[in-house]
Scaffold this motif. Sequence first.
Motif, PDB file in Angstrom:
ATOM      1  N   ALA A   1       0.840  -1.196   0.000  1.00  0.00           N
ATOM      2  CA  ALA A   1       0.000   0.000   0.000  1.00  0.00           C
ATOM      3  C   ALA A   1       0.872   1.241   0.000  1.00  0.00           C
ATOM      4  CB  ALA A   1      -0.911   0.015   1.224  1.00  0.00           C
ATOM      5  N   THR A   2       0.402   2.279  -0.694  1.00  0.00           N
ATOM      6  CA  THR A   2       1.041   3.590  -0.604  1.00  0.00           C
ATOM      7  C   THR A   2       0.618   4.209   0.722  1.00  0.00           C
ATOM      8  OG1 THR A   2       1.071   3.917  -2.990  1.00  0.00           O
ATOM      9  CG2 THR A   2       1.209   5.890  -1.619  1.00  0.00           C
ATOM     10  N   ARG A   3       1.597   4.615   1.528  1.00  0.00           N
ATOM     11  CA  ARG A   3       1.313   5.143   2.868  1.00  0.00           C
ATOM     12  C   ARG A   3       1.482   6.653   2.968  1.00  0.00           C
ATOM     13  NH1 ARG A   3      -1.699   1.849   6.037  1.00  0.00           N
ATOM     14  NH2 ARG A   3      -0.943  -0.303   5.973  1.00  0.00           N
ATOM     15  N   GLY A   4       2.085   7.262   1.983  1.00  0.00           N
ATOM     16  CA  GLY A   4       2.261   8.701   2.036  1.00  0.00           C
ATOM     17  C   GLY A   4       2.839   9.229   0.740  1.00  0.00           C
ATOM     18  N   LEU A   5       2.415  10.423   0.348  1.00  0.00           N
ATOM     19  CA  LEU A   5       2.961  11.090  -0.829  1.00  0.00           C
ATOM     20  C   LEU A   5       2.976  12.585  -0.528  1.00  0.00           C
ATOM     21  CD1 LEU A   5       4.006  10.919  -3.732  1.00  0.00           C
ATOM     22  CD2 LEU A   5       1.637  10.988  -4.527  1.00  0.00           C
ATOM     23  N   VAL A   6       4.160  13.115  -0.266  1.00  0.00           N
ATOM     24  CA  VAL A   6       4.330  14.536   0.045  1.00  0.00           C
ATOM     25  C   VAL A   6       4.932  15.215  -1.173  1.00  0.00           C
ATOM     26  CG1 VAL A   6       5.386  16.233   1.563  1.00  0.00           C
ATOM     27  CG2 VAL A   6       4.665  14.027   2.485  1.00  0.00           C
ATOM     28  N   VAL A   7       4.206  16.185  -1.727  1.00  0.00           N
ATOM     29  CA  VAL A   7       4.625  16.859  -2.955  1.00  0.00           C
ATOM     30  C   VAL A   7       5.010  18.296  -2.637  1.00  0.00           C
ATOM     31  CG1 VAL A   7       3.949  17.555  -5.280  1.00  0.00           C
ATOM     32  CG2 VAL A   7       3.064  15.420  -4.313  1.00  0.00           C
ATOM     33  N   PHE A   8       6.180  18.697  -3.110  1.00  0.00           N
ATOM     34  CA  PHE A   8       6.661  20.071  -2.946  1.00  0.00           C
ATOM     35  C   PHE A   8       6.549  20.787  -4.293  1.00  0.00           C
ATOM     36  CE2 PHE A   8       8.896  17.544   0.240  1.00  0.00           C
ATOM     37  CZ  PHE A   8       8.654  18.266   1.397  1.00  0.00           C
ATOM     38  N   GLU A   9       5.706  21.809  -4.319  1.00  0.00           N
ATOM     39  CA  GLU A   9       5.503  22.598  -5.535  1.00  0.00           C
ATOM     40  C   GLU A   9       6.295  23.895  -5.446  1.00  0.00           C
ATOM     41  OE1 GLU A   9       1.442  23.440  -7.546  1.00  0.00           O
ATOM     42  OE2 GLU A   9       1.928  25.232  -6.368  1.00  0.00           O
ATOM     43  N   HIS A  10       7.136  24.145  -6.435  1.00  0.00           N
ATOM     44  CA  HIS A  10       7.951  25.358  -6.476  1.00  0.00           C
ATOM     45  C   HIS A  10       7.219  26.452  -7.251  1.00  0.00           C
ATOM     46  CE1 HIS A  10      11.787  23.333  -5.138  1.00  0.00           C
ATOM     47  NE2 HIS A  10      11.073  22.291  -5.521  1.00  0.00           N
ATOM     48  N   GLU A  11       7.527  27.676  -6.914  1.00  0.00           N
ATOM     49  CA  GLU A  11       6.915  28.805  -7.612  1.00  0.00           C
ATOM     50  C   GLU A  11       7.517  29.003  -8.994  1.00  0.00           C
ATOM     51  OE1 GLU A  11       7.657  32.694  -5.908  1.00  0.00           O
ATOM     52  OE2 GLU A  11       5.569  33.244  -6.257  1.00  0.00           O
ATOM     53  N   SER A  12       8.780  28.623  -9.168  1.00  0.00           N
ATOM     54  CA  SER A  12       9.484  28.894 -10.416  1.00  0.00           C
ATOM     55  C   SER A  12       9.815  27.615 -11.172  1.00  0.00           C
ATOM     56  CB  SER A  12      10.787  29.643 -10.127  1.00  0.00           C
ATOM     57  OG  SER A  12      11.727  28.775  -9.505  1.00  0.00           O
ATOM     58  N   ARG A  13      10.217  27.793 -12.413  1.00  0.00           N
ATOM     59  CA  ARG A  13      10.599  26.656 -13.249  1.00  0.00           C
ATOM     60  C   ARG A  13      11.894  26.021 -12.758  1.00  0.00           C
ATOM     61  NH1 ARG A  13       8.554  26.665 -18.586  1.00  0.00           N
ATOM     62  NH2 ARG A  13      10.590  26.260 -19.517  1.00  0.00           N
ATOM     63  N   LEU A  14      12.807  26.836 -12.247  1.00  0.00           N
ATOM     64  CA  LEU A  14      14.091  26.311 -11.793  1.00  0.00           C
ATOM     65  C   LEU A  14      14.061  25.844 -10.351  1.00  0.00           C
ATOM     66  CD1 LEU A  14      16.563  28.875 -13.443  1.00  0.00           C
ATOM     67  CD2 LEU A  14      15.887  26.616 -14.263  1.00  0.00           C
ATOM     68  N   GLY A  15      12.989  26.174  -9.641  1.00  0.00           N
ATOM     69  CA  GLY A  15      12.876  25.747  -8.257  1.00  0.00           C
ATOM     70  C   GLY A  15      13.295  26.819  -7.280  1.00  0.00           C
ATOM     71  N   ASN A  16      12.757  26.753  -6.067  1.00  0.00           N
ATOM     72  CA  ASN A  16      13.034  27.749  -5.043  1.00  0.00           C
ATOM     73  C   ASN A  16      13.822  27.211  -3.863  1.00  0.00           C
ATOM     74  OD1 ASN A  16      10.199  28.408  -6.387  1.00  0.00           O
ATOM     75  ND2 ASN A  16      11.096  30.345  -5.754  1.00  0.00           N
ATOM     76  N   ALA A  17      14.155  25.930  -3.898  1.00  0.00           N
ATOM     77  CA  ALA A  17      14.956  25.314  -2.836  1.00  0.00           C
ATOM     78  C   ALA A  17      15.513  23.994  -3.356  1.00  0.00           C
ATOM     79  CB  ALA A  17      14.111  25.073  -1.583  1.00  0.00           C
ATOM     80  N   PRO A  18      16.681  23.578  -2.865  1.00  0.00           N
ATOM     81  CA  PRO A  18      17.232  22.275  -3.282  1.00  0.00           C
ATOM     82  C   PRO A  18      16.313  21.139  -2.846  1.00  0.00           C
ATOM     83  CG  PRO A  18      18.923  23.626  -2.227  1.00  0.00           C
ATOM     84  CD  PRO A  18      17.602  24.306  -1.981  1.00  0.00           C
ATOM     85  N   ALA A  19      16.199  20.142  -3.686  1.00  0.00           N
ATOM     86  CA  ALA A  19      15.301  19.026  -3.397  1.00  0.00           C
ATOM     87  C   ALA A  19      15.678  18.307  -2.106  1.00  0.00           C
ATOM     88  CB  ALA A  19      15.303  18.039  -4.568  1.00  0.00           C
ATOM     89  N   HIS A  20      16.977  18.114  -1.867  1.00  0.00           N
ATOM     90  CA  HIS A  20      17.374  17.349  -0.682  1.00  0.00           C
ATOM     91  C   HIS A  20      16.992  18.066   0.613  1.00  0.00           C
ATOM     92  CE1 HIS A  20      20.898  20.022  -1.160  1.00  0.00           C
ATOM     93  NE2 HIS A  20      21.040  19.892   0.149  1.00  0.00           N
ATOM     94  N   GLU A  21      16.980  19.398   0.584  1.00  0.00           N
ATOM     95  CA  GLU A  21      16.576  20.133   1.785  1.00  0.00           C
ATOM     96  C   GLU A  21      15.078  19.957   2.052  1.00  0.00           C
ATOM     97  OE1 GLU A  21      17.766  24.191   1.579  1.00  0.00           O
ATOM     98  OE2 GLU A  21      19.922  23.724   1.467  1.00  0.00           O
ATOM     99  N   LEU A  22      14.299  19.883   0.991  1.00  0.00           N
ATOM    100  CA  LEU A  22      12.859  19.656   1.153  1.00  0.00           C
ATOM    101  C   LEU A  22      12.597  18.242   1.642  1.00  0.00           C
ATOM    102  CD1 LEU A  22      11.586  21.428  -2.093  1.00  0.00           C
ATOM    103  CD2 LEU A  22      11.670  22.353   0.223  1.00  0.00           C
ATOM    104  N   PHE A  23      13.330  17.296   1.088  1.00  0.00           N
ATOM    105  CA  PHE A  23      13.138  15.907   1.506  1.00  0.00           C
ATOM    106  C   PHE A  23      13.478  15.710   2.981  1.00  0.00           C
ATOM    107  CE2 PHE A  23      14.177  14.544  -3.123  1.00  0.00           C
ATOM    108  CZ  PHE A  23      12.867  14.857  -3.505  1.00  0.00           C
ATOM    109  N   ASP A  24      14.435  16.478   3.465  1.00  0.00           N
ATOM    110  CA  ASP A  24      14.832  16.365   4.879  1.00  0.00           C
ATOM    111  C   ASP A  24      13.729  16.816   5.831  1.00  0.00           C
ATOM    112  OD1 ASP A  24      17.284  15.325   4.247  1.00  0.00           O
ATOM    113  OD2 ASP A  24      18.389  17.208   4.454  1.00  0.00           O
ATOM    114  N   LEU A  25      12.721  17.527   5.305  1.00  0.00           N
ATOM    115  CA  LEU A  25      11.612  17.966   6.155  1.00  0.00           C
ATOM    116  C   LEU A  25      10.704  16.798   6.540  1.00  0.00           C
ATOM    117  CD1 LEU A  25      10.590  21.271   4.304  1.00  0.00           C
ATOM    118  CD2 LEU A  25      11.981  21.037   6.378  1.00  0.00           C
TER     119      LEU A  25
END
Length: 315
Positions: free
Chosen positions: A244-268
Motif C-alpha cells: 500500500a502507498t502510505r504517504g505522498l508529500v509533494v513540494f511545488e515550487h513557484e518557479s521553473r528552476l525551483g526555489n529550494a534544493p530538493a534534498h533540503e525539502l526531503f529532509d523535512l
Amino acid sequence: MASSTAANLQSVVDRRYDFVLLFDVIDGNPNGDPDAGNLPRLDAETMQGFVTDACIKRKVRNYVQSVKTNTGGNEPGYGIYIQIQGVLNPLHQKAYNAKGIKPDEAKNPDKVALARQYMCENFYDIRTFGAVMSTGINCGQVRGPVQLTFSRSIDPIVPREITVVRKAVTTESEAAKQIDKHGYVTGTIGRKNIVPYALYRGYGFVNPLLASDTGFTYADLKLLFEALLGMFEMDRSAARGLMATRGLVVFEHESRLGNAPAHELFDLVKIEPRGAAEPARQFADYSGRIRFDGETPPGVIAYELPRDLAKMFGQ
C-alpha cells in the motif's frame, strides 16, 4: 504565491515539483532480484531492502492503462509504449504512417522530429518518463520530465524463504513417481520469498523544462500522482503480499528552476528507524516516528496526498 490550483489541467507543467513516496509491504516480495534467485532486493552492507525505479514505473504504466484503456475504451493520448511482452517497432511504424514518413527518410532530422512528436502525443509513458526509440524504425529519443529514485526501506529487512507444496501434477507419469505408501501424491516442493514487513521511502522529480519538450500537462501530472496513490490496488498478486502507498508529500515550487534544493525539502519529512531490537510488522508500528510539520522555504508549497489532491489542482 501563485499555485497550480489555478492552472488549466490541459496546460503544460510550468513549475518544478519534488516528492517523497512512502509505501510498505506485508508478507510479500515487493521487487525480486533476478541475480539472486528472485529474492527481495537487498543492500548487502546495510541490509536495507530496495525497490527499483523501473518497478514503480511499471506499476504506474499498469495503472494508467487500466484507468484510461481497460475500463472505458481507448482514450487518445494515453497509450502505453512499454508494455509487458510488447513489440516496439510496430508502434514506431504507426508514427511514420500517421506523419507520412517514408522508410528512406529515417535519417532526416525533421522527419524524425515529427515521429517523435507523434509518440509523445500518443503515449503517456513517453511524455512522462521518456524513451529511447532509435532502434529499428527511428523515432528519436525523449528525456522524460519525471524521474524516480530507487526506494529504500527505513529499517533493515530479513527476507524469509517459505516452503510451499503443489499437490497437483502435470502428467500421469509424474504422479506415479510421487505416490507415497498411502496412495497420496506427495506434491512438488517450491519456495516463496517474502519480506515480513518493510516501509520504503523513495523520491521523485518533475522538470518543467523537459515537460515543455514532451507536452507533459497538469492533467498528466494529476494522473501520475493518482497512479502513485493507487498503483498497488491495481497490482495485487500472492507473490507481492499486501502492499500500500502510505504517504505522498509533494513540494511545488513557484518557479521553473525551483526555489529550494530538493534534498533540503526531503529532509523535512523525517522518519525515525525502529532498529533491529524492535522489528516492525505493520505501518502502525511507525506511529509517532514519521514527522512533517509542513514548514517550507519561501516559494515552495507542500501538499500531503491524497488529502490535498483536489486542493492542489483547484478542484
